[in-house]
Design a protein around this motif. Structure first.
Motif, PDB file in Angstrom:
ATOM      1  N   LEU A  99       0.844  -1.198   0.000  1.00 19.44           N
ATOM      2  CA  LEU A  99       0.000   0.000   0.000  1.00 19.44           C
ATOM      3  C   LEU A  99       0.876   1.244   0.000  1.00 19.44           C
ATOM      4  O   LEU A  99       1.489   1.579   1.004  1.00 19.44           O
ATOM      5  CB  LEU A  99      -0.916   0.008   1.225  1.00 19.44           C
ATOM      6  N   GLY A 100       0.936   1.928  -1.134  1.00 19.46           N
ATOM      7  CA  GLY A 100       1.713   3.163  -1.231  1.00 19.46           C
ATOM      8  C   GLY A 100       0.904   4.362  -0.790  1.00 19.46           C
ATOM      9  O   GLY A 100      -0.283   4.253  -0.460  1.00 19.46           O
ATOM     10  N   ALA A 101       1.553   5.529  -0.816  1.00 21.63           N
ATOM     11  CA  ALA A 101       0.912   6.752  -0.329  1.00 21.63           C
ATOM     12  C   ALA A 101      -0.348   7.077  -1.117  1.00 21.63           C
ATOM     13  O   ALA A 101      -1.392   7.389  -0.545  1.00 21.63           O
ATOM     14  CB  ALA A 101       1.898   7.914  -0.403  1.00 21.63           C
ATOM     15  N   GLY A 102      -0.270   7.014  -2.446  1.00 18.05           N
ATOM     16  CA  GLY A 102      -1.433   7.336  -3.265  1.00 18.05           C
ATOM     17  C   GLY A 102      -2.572   6.372  -3.039  1.00 18.05           C
ATOM     18  O   GLY A 102      -3.744   6.765  -2.954  1.00 18.05           O
ATOM     19  N   ALA A 103      -2.241   5.082  -2.918  1.00 17.01           N
ATOM     20  CA  ALA A 103      -3.273   4.071  -2.694  1.00 17.01           C
ATOM     21  C   ALA A 103      -3.922   4.243  -1.328  1.00 17.01           C
ATOM     22  O   ALA A 103      -5.126   4.036  -1.173  1.00 17.01           O
ATOM     23  CB  ALA A 103      -2.674   2.678  -2.827  1.00 17.01           C
ATOM     24  N   LEU A 104      -3.145   4.627  -0.320  1.00 16.39           N
ATOM     25  CA  LEU A 104      -3.691   4.842   1.011  1.00 16.39           C
ATOM     26  C   LEU A 104      -4.746   5.931   0.983  1.00 16.39           C
ATOM     27  O   LEU A 104      -5.824   5.793   1.554  1.00 16.39           O
ATOM     28  CB  LEU A 104      -2.574   5.211   1.990  1.00 16.39           C
ATOM     29  N   GLN A 105      -4.443   7.015   0.286  1.00 18.20           N
ATOM     30  CA  GLN A 105      -5.414   8.096   0.194  1.00 18.20           C
ATOM     31  C   GLN A 105      -6.671   7.642  -0.529  1.00 18.20           C
ATOM     32  O   GLN A 105      -7.791   7.997  -0.153  1.00 18.20           O
ATOM     33  CB  GLN A 105      -4.785   9.288  -0.517  1.00 18.20           C
ATOM     34  N   ARG A 106      -6.514   6.808  -1.566  1.00 13.40           N
ATOM     35  CA  ARG A 106      -7.676   6.320  -2.313  1.00 13.40           C
ATOM     36  C   ARG A 106      -8.584   5.486  -1.422  1.00 13.40           C
ATOM     37  O   ARG A 106      -9.810   5.660  -1.437  1.00 13.40           O
ATOM     38  CB  ARG A 106      -7.241   5.480  -3.516  1.00 13.40           C
ATOM     39  N   VAL A 107      -8.003   4.588  -0.618  1.00 18.56           N
ATOM     40  CA  VAL A 107      -8.856   3.717   0.187  1.00 18.56           C
ATOM     41  C   VAL A 107      -9.526   4.490   1.317  1.00 18.56           C
ATOM     42  O   VAL A 107     -10.661   4.189   1.696  1.00 18.56           O
ATOM     43  CB  VAL A 107      -8.079   2.495   0.741  1.00 18.56           C
ATOM     44  N   ILE A 108      -8.844   5.494   1.859  1.00 18.89           N
ATOM     45  CA  ILE A 108      -9.464   6.327   2.891  1.00 18.89           C
ATOM     46  C   ILE A 108     -10.654   7.073   2.306  1.00 18.89           C
ATOM     47  O   ILE A 108     -11.717   7.175   2.917  1.00 18.89           O
ATOM     48  CB  ILE A 108      -8.442   7.306   3.495  1.00 18.89           C
ATOM     49  N   GLU A 109     -10.479   7.575   1.089  1.00 17.90           N
ATOM     50  CA  GLU A 109     -11.572   8.289   0.429  1.00 17.90           C
ATOM     51  C   GLU A 109     -12.726   7.358   0.083  1.00 17.90           C
ATOM     52  O   GLU A 109     -13.849   7.808  -0.120  1.00 17.90           O
ATOM     53  CB  GLU A 109     -11.046   8.996  -0.820  1.00 17.90           C
ATOM     54  N   CYS A 110     -12.452   6.060   0.003  1.00 18.69           N
ATOM     55  CA  CYS A 110     -13.506   5.068  -0.242  1.00 18.69           C
ATOM     56  C   CYS A 110     -14.237   4.683   1.036  1.00 18.69           C
ATOM     57  O   CYS A 110     -15.112   3.810   1.012  1.00 18.69           O
ATOM     58  CB  CYS A 110     -12.914   3.814  -0.888  1.00 18.69           C
TER      59      CYS A 110
END
Length: 226
Positions: A99-110
């Motif tokens: 889980l990279g930084a960009g992916a972390l933000q995506r899942v939080i936004e989900c």
């Protein structure tokens, strides 16, 4: 005799609701994994725990907790997370390999409430994750979030965003949330009551128009507030 019998289903249902409110019975969990090997591993560990009731695919939409188990976050995973986010019956946790930084933000936004590295997904950690999600607590990757926050702060315009959006107490509590602490643990760390901790975190979420603690942590990290 018939009158007494007719009341039994209603009484049983009332007893079930009371039991669920106090949460002494099992948490219903659905596991989503495209890779059958990943699914079997998670299911095998949770099936051994009396606190968990694993549901089959037919009842997955009604599970209290949905665990999504993947290697990485792709568009298909994001689509699933969005679908689960709109299901008011469930809260979602993510067990992930990378889980990279960009992916972390995506899942939080989900709307994902909790994240756990797959390498750390042994039985006790999985159970803690499930129970925390069921109780409305966000359990995020503290070290990874700290790393992402440092990256975010390193590229911020010095004349732009500041800490003024959060008070010192609010920032401290969100930082503890990012480290995976629950309400009781934050209360002990900060010497505030659990009610105060809940009120402070609720105030942040309400004031900034966020969805939950995980979303608040993601917001704070993106804006360099913690």
């Amino acid at each position: 005799m018939s009158d007494t019998t007719s009341h039994e289903p209603a009484q049983a249902e009332a007893a079930h609701r009371t039991s669920r409110a106090g949460r002494p019975d099992r948490v219903t969990v659905a596991v989503y994994a495209a890779d059958p090997v990943l699914r079997v591993g998670i299911v095998h560990q949770l099936r051994q725990r009396p606190e968990v009731d694993l549901v089959d695919d037919a009842d997955a939409e009604r599970a209290e907790v949905s665990l999504v188990v993947v290697d990485t976050v792709g568009d298909d995973v994001v689509a699933l997370l969005h679908r689960l986010r709109h299901n008011n019956a469930t809260r979602t946790g993510l067990v992930i390999g990378t889980l990279g930084a960009g992916a972390l933000q995506r899942v939080i936004e989900c709307g994902v409430a909790a994240v756990l590295r797959r390498a750390e997904a042994e039985q006790d950690r999985l159970l803690s994750l499930v129970l925390a999600i069921a109780n409305g607590e966000g359990v995020l990757l503290g070290k990874l979030l700290s790393h992402v926050g440092n990256l975010q702060r390193s590229v911020l315009d010095p004349g732009g965003l500041s800490l003024s959006t959060l008070t010192t107490r609010e920032a401290d509590m969100l930082r503890l949330v990012s480290e995976g602490l629950d309400t009781a643990e934050i209360a002990r760390k900060t010497a505030y009551s659990e009610r105060t901790v809940k009120n402070v975190l609720h105030e942040i979420i309400t004031r900034l128009q966020l969805r939950n603690r995980a979303h608040a942590v993601g917001y704070a990290l993106r804006n360099g507030l913690i």
